[in-house]
Scaffold this motif. Structure first.
Motif, mmCIF file in Angstrom:
data_model
loop_
_atom_site.group_PDB
_atom_site.id
_atom_site.type_symbol
_atom_site.label_atom_id
_atom_site.label_comp_id
_atom_site.label_asym_id
_atom_site.label_seq_id
_atom_site.Cartn_x
_atom_site.Cartn_y
_atom_site.Cartn_z
ATOM 1 N N PRO A 64 46.694 28.834 42.503
ATOM 2 C CA PRO A 64 47.512 30.058 42.630
ATOM 3 C C PRO A 64 48.129 30.485 41.297
ATOM 4 O O PRO A 64 48.205 31.678 40.999
ATOM 5 N N ALA A 65 48.534 29.479 40.490
ATOM 6 C CA ALA A 65 49.150 29.826 39.199
ATOM 7 C C ALA A 65 48.113 30.447 38.268
ATOM 8 O O ALA A 65 48.391 31.443 37.579
ATOM 9 N N VAL A 66 46.902 29.864 38.280
ATOM 10 C CA VAL A 66 45.831 30.400 37.416
ATOM 11 C C VAL A 66 45.517 31.846 37.828
ATOM 12 O O VAL A 66 45.374 32.745 36.998
ATOM 13 N N LEU A 67 45.462 32.038 39.142
ATOM 14 C CA LEU A 67 45.154 33.377 39.660
ATOM 15 C C LEU A 67 46.259 34.369 39.285
ATOM 16 O O LEU A 67 45.990 35.489 38.857
ATOM 17 N N LYS A 68 47.484 33.924 39.418
ATOM 18 C CA LYS A 68 48.618 34.815 39.122
ATOM 19 C C LYS A 68 48.623 35.212 37.646
ATOM 20 O O LYS A 68 48.996 36.330 37.303
ATOM 21 N N GLN A 69 48.174 34.290 36.807
ATOM 22 C CA GLN A 69 48.113 34.618 35.387
ATOM 23 C C GLN A 69 47.142 35.786 35.157
ATOM 24 O O GLN A 69 47.375 36.645 34.326
ATOM 25 N N LYS A 70 46.058 35.786 35.955
ATOM 26 C CA LYS A 70 45.066 36.855 35.797
ATOM 27 C C LYS A 70 45.549 38.157 36.431
ATOM 28 O O LYS A 70 45.373 39.229 35.881
ATOM 29 N N THR A 71 46.131 38.064 37.629
ATOM 30 C CA THR A 71 46.480 39.291 38.367
ATOM 31 C C THR A 71 47.888 39.766 38.041
ATOM 32 O O THR A 71 48.251 40.879 38.384
ATOM 33 N N ARG A 72 48.654 38.930 37.375
ATOM 34 C CA ARG A 72 50.081 39.167 37.113
ATOM 35 C C ARG A 72 50.825 39.535 38.396
ATOM 36 O O ARG A 72 51.783 40.310 38.399
ATOM 37 N N GLY A 73 50.278 39.089 39.511
ATOM 38 C CA GLY A 73 50.945 39.340 40.792
ATOM 39 C C GLY A 73 50.828 40.782 41.245
ATOM 40 O O GLY A 73 51.492 41.204 42.184
ATOM 41 N N LEU A 74 49.955 41.562 40.572
ATOM 42 C CA LEU A 74 49.878 42.986 40.904
ATOM 43 C C LEU A 74 48.775 43.304 41.910
ATOM 44 O O LEU A 74 48.717 44.390 42.441
ATOM 45 N N TYR A 75 47.886 42.346 42.119
ATOM 46 C CA TYR A 75 46.766 42.576 43.041
ATOM 47 C C TYR A 75 46.866 41.620 44.226
ATOM 48 O O TYR A 75 46.661 40.412 44.071
ATOM 49 N N PRO A 76 47.159 42.137 45.403
ATOM 50 C CA PRO A 76 47.317 41.243 46.550
ATOM 51 C C PRO A 76 45.999 40.633 47.052
ATOM 52 O O PRO A 76 46.003 39.545 47.632
ATOM 53 N N ALA A 77 44.869 41.318 46.830
ATOM 54 C CA ALA A 77 43.624 40.859 47.463
ATOM 55 C C ALA A 77 43.155 39.476 46.993
ATOM 56 O O ALA A 77 42.855 38.617 47.825
ATOM 57 N N PRO A 78 43.075 39.215 45.682
ATOM 58 C CA PRO A 78 42.593 37.878 45.294
ATOM 59 C C PRO A 78 43.498 36.770 45.824
ATOM 60 O O PRO A 78 43.014 35.702 46.216
ATOM 61 N N GLU A 79 44.793 37.050 45.871
ATOM 62 C CA GLU A 79 45.711 36.026 46.401
ATOM 63 C C GLU A 79 45.442 35.782 47.882
ATOM 64 O O GLU A 79 45.409 34.634 48.348
ATOM 65 N N ALA A 80 45.221 36.865 48.627
ATOM 66 C CA ALA A 80 44.930 36.718 50.063
ATOM 67 C C ALA A 80 43.592 36.004 50.248
ATOM 68 O O ALA A 80 43.435 35.171 51.161
ATOM 69 N N ALA A 81 42.619 36.316 49.380
ATOM 70 C CA ALA A 81 41.295 35.692 49.516
ATOM 71 C C ALA A 81 41.397 34.185 49.282
ATOM 72 O O ALA A 81 40.791 33.384 50.016
ATOM 73 N N LEU A 82 42.182 33.792 48.274
ATOM 74 C CA LEU A 82 42.338 32.359 47.996
ATOM 75 C C LEU A 82 43.033 31.672 49.178
ATOM 76 O O LEU A 82 42.612 30.592 49.630
ATOM 77 N N ALA A 83 44.056 32.335 49.685
ATOM 78 C CA ALA A 83 44.779 31.752 50.825
ATOM 79 C C ALA A 83 43.838 31.583 52.016
ATOM 80 O O ALA A 83 43.812 30.530 52.675
ATOM 81 N N ALA A 84 43.017 32.626 52.277
ATOM 82 C CA ALA A 84 42.105 32.547 53.430
ATOM 83 C C ALA A 84 41.060 31.459 53.222
ATOM 84 O O ALA A 84 40.668 30.765 54.171
ATOM 85 N N MET A 85 40.612 31.296 51.973
ATOM 86 C CA MET A 85 39.618 30.237 51.687
ATOM 87 C C MET A 85 40.213 28.859 52.003
ATOM 88 O O MET A 85 39.599 28.041 52.691
ATOM 89 N N VAL A 86 41.410 28.626 51.462
ATOM 90 C CA VAL A 86 41.997 27.284 51.553
ATOM 91 C C VAL A 86 42.479 27.007 52.978
ATOM 92 O O VAL A 86 42.168 25.960 53.568
ATOM 93 N N GLU A 87 43.201 27.969 53.550
ATOM 94 C CA GLU A 87 43.680 27.754 54.929
ATOM 95 C C GLU A 87 42.491 27.590 55.873
ATOM 96 O O GLU A 87 42.490 26.727 56.752
ATOM 97 N N GLY A 88 41.450 28.414 55.654
ATOM 98 C CA GLY A 88 40.275 28.358 56.522
ATOM 99 C C GLY A 88 39.523 27.047 56.407
ATOM 100 O O GLY A 88 38.886 26.599 57.363
ATOM 101 N N ALA A 89 39.594 26.439 55.217
ATOM 102 C CA ALA A 89 38.868 25.181 55.010
ATOM 103 C C ALA A 89 39.571 24.010 55.695
ATOM 104 O O ALA A 89 39.012 22.918 55.771
ATOM 105 N N MET A 90 40.793 24.244 56.166
ATOM 106 C CA MET A 90 41.545 23.146 56.793
ATOM 107 C C MET A 90 41.460 23.190 58.312
ATOM 108 O O MET A 90 42.006 22.322 58.990
ATOM 109 N N VAL A 91 40.811 24.249 58.834
ATOM 110 C CA VAL A 91 40.776 24.400 60.304
ATOM 111 C C VAL A 91 39.337 24.585 60.779
ATOM 112 O O VAL A 91 38.408 24.660 59.970
ATOM 113 N N ASP A 92 39.163 24.687 62.098
ATOM 114 C CA ASP A 92 37.815 24.874 62.643
ATOM 115 C C ASP A 92 37.297 26.274 62.317
ATOM 116 O O ASP A 92 38.064 27.159 61.921
ATOM 117 N N PHE A 93 35.990 26.470 62.505
ATOM 118 C CA PHE A 93 35.323 27.714 62.108
ATOM 119 C C PHE A 93 35.973 28.956 62.744
ATOM 120 O O PHE A 93 36.275 29.935 62.051
#
Ligand SMILES: CCCCCCCCCCCCC[C@H](O)CC(=O)SCCNC(=O)CCNC(=O)[C@H](O)C(C)(C)COP(=O)(O)OP(=O)(O)OC[C@H]1O[C@@H](n2cnc3c(N)ncnc32)[C@H](O)[C@@H]1OP(=O)(O)O
Length: 621
Positions: free
Chosen positions: A214-243
C-alpha cells in the motif's frame, strides 16, 4: 456490456442450464473484429452515486451468469478473434480453454484502473488465482496489456491459430477431445487441489511484501487515484477467502467506483476525449495528409536542436542553420539517439540514417527549397525580423514560414514577412523530444487554409489551434498565469517547500517553482521588459504583478536566471538531486505568515480551472 447485452446474457445462461443434458460444450465467439470491448462506458458515464446498489446488483447478475456457464460441467472454449479488454477479457476468462488468432494488433487485458475502475467482472479474482498475488499485479494494478503470445506464455491462452477461420474447428476439436474429462470443464481455481501460485497472504513471504505494497502504491498515486488502491484491496482480501466471496468483494469495490465522479472524469478524459483527439475531431475532413520534404530550422539553441531532432526522427530532411552552433545543435540529436543505441532500443544504422537527415550549416543559401522554415532564435523582435527576411526568399514555391516564439504576438512578427498570409506560429514545447503538444497559432493575416494544412503537418503529437489569444498564445499564458499565481505565493511569504509539495499533492508532476526554473526565469524577465517597452510605446505604464516582480528580483538582484544558467529557485548540484535554493527562506519567507494548506491547493487548482474555461470560451480546440 450494455443493458440489452446483460438481458441476453442472462437468457443465454438460463437456456444452457435448461439444455444442459444435451450440451457437449460451449463456444464463446464474437461476430465483430474486436472480440469484446468490455463495460458500456457511456452507461457508466450516466451513473450517479445513488445508483450504487443497482449497479452492484447488475454486476452480480452478470457474474452469476458467467458462473452458470463456467460451472455447467461442459468444456467452454473462448475463441479470441481480436482484442478483448476489461469486461471483454473477463468474458474470455469464462472459457476453460482459450484459443486466439495470431495478430500483433490484438490486445488482451484489464485497462480498468486507467479509467478509474477495477476489473470487477471476475478479472481480479481470476487473474490473481491464475497468476498469483505478485505476478498478477502488473496486469491488475498497472493495466499492463498483452498480446496472444504473452498470454500463451502466462497460461492465459492455450492455443494460437494462424487465422480466424481456424478458431471454430479447433474449438470443436477441443470439445470433442474433452468429452469424459471433468477437469476440462473446470477452472484451475475450482479444483479441489487448487493452490494459489506463490501462496496466499498468510504465507510469510507474501505477507512481508504485502505489508509494504500500500505504501509503494501510495507513493505512485499520491493518494489521488482510488482505483489502484481498491484493486489492491480486492486482490488481497479476495485471496484470503473462497472464490464466491472474493467475487462479491470485487463487485462492492467496483460498484463504488463506477458511480463515482472520479471514474466519470477519467473515462471522459482518457477514453472519450482522447479518442476524439486521436480521431482528429477538429481536423478538416477533406484535406489530405501532408508531410514536408525539407524543413529549415533557424537557431540551434535548445529549442532549435530539439525541433531538428523531431523532424529528422520523422524522416524529414532538415537544415539546421546557426551562425556558430549548428554542429553543436546536431550533436544534440546524436546524444539523444546514442542513449537509445546504448540501451539496444535503436540500431546504429537507424541512428546513422536519422543523423544523415540533419544538415548543419551557417549559410542561409542551404535553406533553398525548404517547404517549411521554422524560426527558433532568441525572443527578440529585431533578431526574429532579421532572420525571417534572410530565410524567407529561400522557401520553395508555396512554402511557408513559422515562428516557434512562445511569447511574442504572431501578427507583429509577421510584419517582417513578405508573405504574412503564409506566416504562422508553431510552438513546440521543451524538451521537444518528450513533449507531445504542438501549438499552432494563427496570426491576423494567416490564411485559414494554410493553417489547416499545417495542422496535418505538425510535429510530434497533439495540436491545439488557437487564434492569437490575448496577444500571446494558448499554453504560454496558461502556464504564465498559473505560475504567476504560484510565484506570487512565494512573494506573500509562504515557504517555497510548502508551495512545491502542495502542488505535487494536487497531482502536478513537479512544483511550479521547478517549472519556472526549467523555462528560465530570465525568459519571464525578458517578456516583462518587452511588455513594459510595448506599453511605453503606447504612452502607458505596465503594472507588473507581484509574481513578475519577484522573478525580476531573482534574476536582476540575486542573479538566479534558471536551471540552464546554473540555478534559479533551485540549486542543481552536479550528479545530485536538485534542492531549493536555501536563501529563498531568508529572502522571501515571512515568519508568522498564516496560510491554510487547503487554500493553497484550491488556489493552485482554481487558477488552472479558470484558465481552462477561458480557453474553451475563446474557442481554442
Ligand atoms: C448505470 C451504470 C451502468 C453500469 C453498467 C454496468 C456494467 C456492469 C459490468 C460489470 C462487469 C465488468 C466490469 C469491467 O471490468 C469494467 C470494464 O470493462 S471498463 C471498460 C474496459 N474496456 C476498455 O477500456 C476498452 C475500450 N475500447 C477500446 O479500447 C477500443 O474501442 C477497442 C476495443 C481497442 C477497439 O478499438 P477500435 O477498433 O479503434 O474502435 P474505437 O475505439 O474507434 O471504438 C468504436 C466505437 O465504439 C466505442 N466504444 C469502444 N469501446 C467502448 C466501451 N467500452 N464503451 C462504450 N463505447 C465504446 C468508441 O467510443 C467508438 O465510438 P464512436 O467514436 O464510433 O462513437
Amino acid at each position: 456490456m450494455c443493458l440489452q447485452w446483460q438481458t441476453d446474457l442472462t437468457q443465454a445462461a438460463e437456456q444452457v442450464l435448461k439444455d444442459k443434458a444435451s450440451i457437449q460444450g460451449i463456444i464463446l465467439a464474437s461476430a465483430k473484429s474486436t472480440f469484446f470491448a468490455g463495460a458500456d462506458l457511456k452507461g457508466v458515464m450516466r451513473s450517479q452515486a445513488s445508483d450504487g446498489p443497482r449497479v452492484f446488483t447488475e454486476i452480480e447478475g452478470i457474474k452469476k451468469a458467467f458462473r452458470t456457464i463456467e460451472t455447467l460441467g461442459v468444456p467452454v472454449v473462448s475463441c479470441l478473434n481480436g482484442t478483448a479488454l476489461g469486461g471483454g477479457w473477463e468474458v474470455a476468462l469464462i472459457g476453460h480453454h482459450r484459443i486466439a488468432t495470431a495478430n500483433p494488433k490484438t490486445q488482451f487485458g484489464l485497462p480498468e484502473v486507467t479509467l478509474g475502475l477495477i476489473p470487477g467482472g471476475g478479472g481480479i479474482t481470476k487473474m490473481t488465482r491464475q497468476l498469483g498475488l505478485l505476478a498478477a499485479q502488473p496486469y491488475v494494478l498497472e493495466s499492463k496489456l498483452f498480446g496472444p503470445e504473452e498470454a500463451q506464455k502466462l497460461g492465459l491462452v492455450h492455443e494460437i491459430v494462424a487465422s480466424d477461420d481456424q478458431l471454430r474447428p479447433r474449438a470443436l476439436a477441443h470439445i470433442a477431445a474433452a468429452q469424459g474429462q471433468p477437469e476440462a470443464a473446470q477452472h484451475l481455481w475450482d479444483r479441489k487441489d487448487y493452490k494459489m501460485p506463490g501462496g496466499t497472504p498468510s504465507n510469510p513471504k507474501i505477507a512481508g511484501m504485502l505489508s509494504v505494497a500500500p505504501a509503494v502504491l501510495k507513493q505512485k498515486t499520491r493518494g489521488l487515484y482510488p482505483a489502484p488502491e481498491a484493486a489492491l484491496a480486492a486482490m488481497v482480501e479476495g485471496a484470503m477467502v473462497d472464490f464466491d466471496t472474493a467475487m462479491r468483494i470485487e463487485s462492492r469495490y467496483l460498484a463504488g467506483l463506477m458511480t463515482s465522479q472520479v471514474a466519470r472524469n477519467m473515462i471522459n478524459t482518457f477514453f472519450f476525449n482522447m479518442n476524439s483527439i486521436k480521431g482528429g475531431q477538429s481536423r478538416p475532413k477533406a484535406a489530405p495528409r501532408y508531410k514536408p520534404q525539407k524543413v529549415g530550422i533557424l537557431g540551434a539553441g535548445m529549442m532549435g536542436s530539439g525541433i531538428a531532432y523531431s523532424q529528422a526522427s520523422r524522416g524529414i530532411a532538415t537544415v539546421l542553420k546557426d551562425r556558430e552552433a549548428a554542429e553543436k545543435g546536431k550533436a544534440y540529436s546524436h546524444k539523444l539517439t546514442q542513449k537509445r543505441v546504448d540501451k539496444g532500443r535503436m540500431t546504429a544504422d537507424k541512428q546513422a540514417a536519422l543523423l544523415s537527415l540533419i544538415q548543419p550549416t551557417a549559410s542561409a543559401s542551404d535553406l533553398k527549397g525548404c517547404d517549411l522554415i521554422i524560426e527558433a532564435v532568441f525572443e527578440n523582435r529585431e533578431l526574429k525580423a532579421k532572420v525571417t527576411q534572410e530565410a524567407e526568399p529561400m522557401l520553395a514555391e508555396g512554402g511557408f514560414f513559422a515562428s516557434n516564439t512562445s511569447t511574442l504576438p504572431i501578427s507583429g512578427l509577421a510584419t517582417a514577412s513578405a508573405n504574412a498570409n503564409k506566416f504562422v506560429g508553431i510552438h513546440f514545447f521543451s524538451p521537444v523530444d518528450k513533449m507531445q503538444l504542438v501549438e499552432i497559432i494563427r496570426g491576423a493575416q494567416t490564411m485559414t487554409r494554410r493553417l489547416r494544412v499545417l495542422r496535418l503537418r505538425a510535429g510530434p503529437g497533439q495540436v491545439a489551434d488557437c487564434g492569437e489569444r490575448l496577444a500571446r498564445f494558448l499554453y504560454q499564458p496558461y502556464l504564465w498565469h498559473l505560475c504567476d499565481g504560484r510565484r506570487g505565493m512565494l512573494g506573500e511569504g509562504i515557504p517555497a517547500p510548502v508551495i512545491e509539495n502542495l502542488a505535487m499533492q494536487v497531482g502536478m508532476p513537479v512544483g511550479p517553482l521547478a517549472v519556472l526554473d526549467e523555462t528560465a526565469l530570465s525568459l519571464s524577465v525578458h517578456v516583462l521588459d518587452q511588455t513594459r517597452e510595448d506599453f511605453a510605446k503606447e504612452g502607458k505604464t505596465y503594472q507588473a504583478t507581484p509574481g513578475e516582480l519577484l522573478v525580476e528580483r531573482m534574476v536582476k538582484e540575486h542573479k538566479r536566471p534558471g536551471r540552464a544558467a546554473g540555478g534559479g529557485f533551485y540549486d542543481y548540484p552536479a550528479g545530485q538531486k536538485k534542492v531549493l535554493w536555501p536563501e529563498l527562506k531568508t529572502r522571501f519567507e515571512k515568519s508568522g505568515v498564516s496560510y491554510s494548506q487547503q487554500d493553497i491547493k484550491d488556489r493552485l487548482l482554481y487558477r488552472q480551472a479558470v484558465e481552462t474555461a477561458r480557453c474553451l470560451q475563446e474557442g481554442v480546440c
